[in-house]
Enzyme design. Structure first.
Site, PDB file in Angstrom:
ATOM      1  CE1 TYR A 148      -4.366   0.282  -0.269  1.00 47.11           C
ATOM      2  CE2 TYR A 148      -4.285  -1.689   1.081  1.00 47.11           C
ATOM      3  CZ  TYR A 148      -4.982  -0.838   0.227  1.00 47.11           C
ATOM      4  OH  TYR A 148      -6.270  -1.111  -0.109  1.00 47.11           O
TER       5      TYR A 148
ATOM      6  CD  GLU B 231      -4.944   4.852   1.130  1.00 43.07           C
ATOM      7  OE1 GLU B 231      -4.992   5.650   2.080  1.00 43.07           O
ATOM      8  OE2 GLU B 231      -5.776   3.944   0.947  1.00 43.07           O
TER       9      GLU B 231
ATOM     10  CG  ASP C 260      -9.178  10.800 -23.165  1.00 39.28           C
ATOM     11  OD1 ASP C 260      -8.126  10.177 -23.403  1.00 39.28           O
ATOM     12  OD2 ASP C 260     -10.209  10.254 -22.729  1.00 39.28           O
TER      13      ASP C 260
ATOM     14  CB  THR D 217      -5.141   4.573 -21.514  1.00 29.53           C
ATOM     15  OG1 THR D 217      -5.056   4.670 -22.930  1.00 29.53           O
ATOM     16  CG2 THR D 217      -6.576   4.734 -21.067  1.00 29.53           C
TER      17      THR D 217
ATOM     18  CE  LYS E 205      -7.667   2.878 -25.175  1.00 31.77           C
ATOM     19  NZ  LYS E 205      -7.858   3.636 -23.945  1.00 31.77           N
TER      20      LYS E 205
ATOM     21  NE  ARG F  18      -6.602  -3.159 -19.730  1.00 30.13           N
ATOM     22  CZ  ARG F  18      -6.680  -3.203 -21.068  1.00 30.13           C
ATOM     23  NH1 ARG F  18      -5.800  -3.873 -21.776  1.00 30.13           N
ATOM     24  NH2 ARG F  18      -7.639  -2.564 -21.697  1.00 30.13           N
TER      25      ARG F  18
HETATM   26  N1  DSN Z   1     -12.739   1.176 -24.663  1.00 30.35           N
HETATM   27  C1  DSN Z   1     -11.589   1.866 -25.183  1.00 30.35           C
HETATM   28  C2  DSN Z   1     -11.532   1.770 -26.658  1.00 30.35           C
HETATM   29  O1  DSN Z   1     -11.598   0.666 -27.134  1.00 30.35           O
HETATM   30  O2  DSN Z   1     -11.382   2.755 -27.352  1.00 30.35           O
HETATM   31  C3  DSN Z   1     -11.541   3.235 -24.722  1.00 30.35           C
HETATM   32  O3  DSN Z   1     -11.672   3.236 -23.350  1.00 30.35           O
END
Ligand code: DSN
Length: 415
Positions: A51, A53, A197, A223, A226, A232
């Site tokens: 942990y 925090e 975003d 994120t 990707k 993730r």
């Molecule tokens: N669900 C994702 C996507 O496939 O674009 C985005 O969060």
């Protein structure tokens, strides 16, 4: 024998089945990628036991000295990668990162303007079924009916009319370059904050393959899994003036203990993305999407907006006579994983849709280039143009397996 195989053969077997699916098939989901073994190792490490925090130097638990080191490393590397003044690496997902920004600067019922989910946006950008759509008052913008691209003049007009507190830009199914500077100017003109975003295109923004919003708009979220090709998770970048508010909003505002094993994986990912080879990767992702788009156009498919500037293609299947759901299933039978997607002026439900989203990040990570993209586009065309022909789909599946076998996920692994 692995300890997992010994202690829990059921879970081990499921993971092996998934490994085989990934190895033998072609992953064309635009939001997925293949992480390095180093990222896998960090995420599977003992950092999960702790942990932590709080933030480095100010934790609510003892024994965090090494967690401070790894979180500082991740923050510093992320700032270097994007030229950001401040980075928060604790958000567990892109949605959490977005919510943290909203929570820091908007009150219940404040007005937010964002791209409609059905026209390329994202759930966490104020969709009516998401907490963000229920908590804030949302006005969506879409794409132009003719060009199927963002129309900045009309977005500016909408902003002047509704006077939002925050304008959100960034998308999950938009194949064209986004002008972040234009969005910031629109926001400034109406006294709004601007949040970009970049979850989908972060790897392209980090390498200059797409213009970057960092330092241009007020807040950038993303994120890490990707095009950035990490574990993730979520991240937020902003200038120092917003740092304290953003950090407070993530913890204790939105989350408790951060996922320190994932933060270790993020640190590894950012270091990988700082290497020249990652810039070559990002360039190839876009070249591959263009090559696939060209072949699909030659094969008579309609592409939303007529093409692509980034890592994804959005097919409008109306002229092919298939729904997105049918196309997703047919290609799945051929070992090609894609997802159904709404298109502008969609008439079907999100579970059926008239479109298909296709992305190149994962196959590019496997080392595939333009020739393979053309081959994959021809596989797609064969399957979708002859949907009743199950023998042919089975043949394509074998060809997909053959192609995939030349581009292993992890070269030193027998799968
Ligand atoms: N669900 C994702 C996507 O496939 O674009 C985005 O969060």
């Amino acid at each position: 024998m692995s300890s997992l195989a010994e202690s829990d053969p059921e879970v081990y077997e499921i993971i092996e089945l998934e490994r085989s699916r990934q190895v033998n098939g072609l992953e064309l989901i635009a939001s997925e990628n293949v992480v390095s073994k180093a990222v896998l190792e960090a995420v599977g490490s003992i950092m999960t036991n702790k942990y932590a925090e709080g933030y480095p130097g100010k934790r609510y638990y003892g024994g965090c000295q090494y967690h401070d080191m790894v979180e500082n490393l991740a923050r510093d590397r992320l700032c270097k990668l994007f030229g950001a003044e401040h980075a928060n690496v604790q958000a567990v997902s892109g949605s959490q990162a977005n919510q943290a920004v909203y929570f820091a600067y908007m009150k219940h019922n404040d007005v937010m303007m964002s791209q409609d989910l059905s026209q390329g946006g994202h759930l966490s950008h104020g969709s009516p079924v998401n907490i963000t759509g229920k908590w804030y008052s949302v006005s969506h913008y879409g794409v132009d009916h003719e060009t199927e691209m963002l129309d900045y003049a009309s977005i500016a007009e909408q902003a002047r009319k509704i006077k939002p507190k925050m304008i959100v830009c960034g998308a999950s199914a938009y194949p064209r370059e986004i002008d972040f500077k234009a969005f910031q100017e629109i926001a400034e003109d109406v006294g709004a904050y601007c949040m970009a975003d970049i979850a989908h295109i972060a790897g392209l923004c980090a390498t200059g393959v797409h213009n970057s919003p960092v330092g241009v708009v007020n807040f950038t979220t993303s994120t890490t899994h990707k095009t950035l090709r990490g574990p993730r998770g979520g991240i937020i970048m902003c200038n120092d003036e917003y740092a304290a508010d953003i950090d407070r909003s993530v913890f204790p505002g939105m989350q408790g203990g951060p996922l320190m094993h994932v933060i270790a994986g993020k640190a590894v990912c950012f270091q990988e993305a700082l290497q020249p080879s990652f810039t070559e990767y990002a360039k190839q992702v876009v070249k591959n999407a263009r090559a696939m788009a060209e072949t699909l156009l030659d094969e008579g498919f309609d592409l939303v907006s007529g093409g692509t500037d980034n890592h994804l293609i959005l097919l409008d299947l109306t002229n092919i006579g298939l729904t997105g759901l049918e196309a997703e299933n047919l290609l799945g039978d051929a070992g090609i994983t894609v997802n159904k997607n709404t298109i502008p002026r969609e008439t079907r439900s999100p579970f059926v849709t008239s479109g298909l989203r296709i992305g190149t990040p994962a196959v590019t990570s496997r080392g595939m280039k333009e020739d393979e993209m053309k081959q994959i586009a021809l596989f797609i065309a064969r399957v979708l143009k002859d949907p009743e022909n199950t023998t042919m789909t089975a043949d394509v599946k074998e060809e997909v397996k053959g192609l995939a076998s030349g581009f292993t996920l992890y070269p030193d692994e027998v799968c």
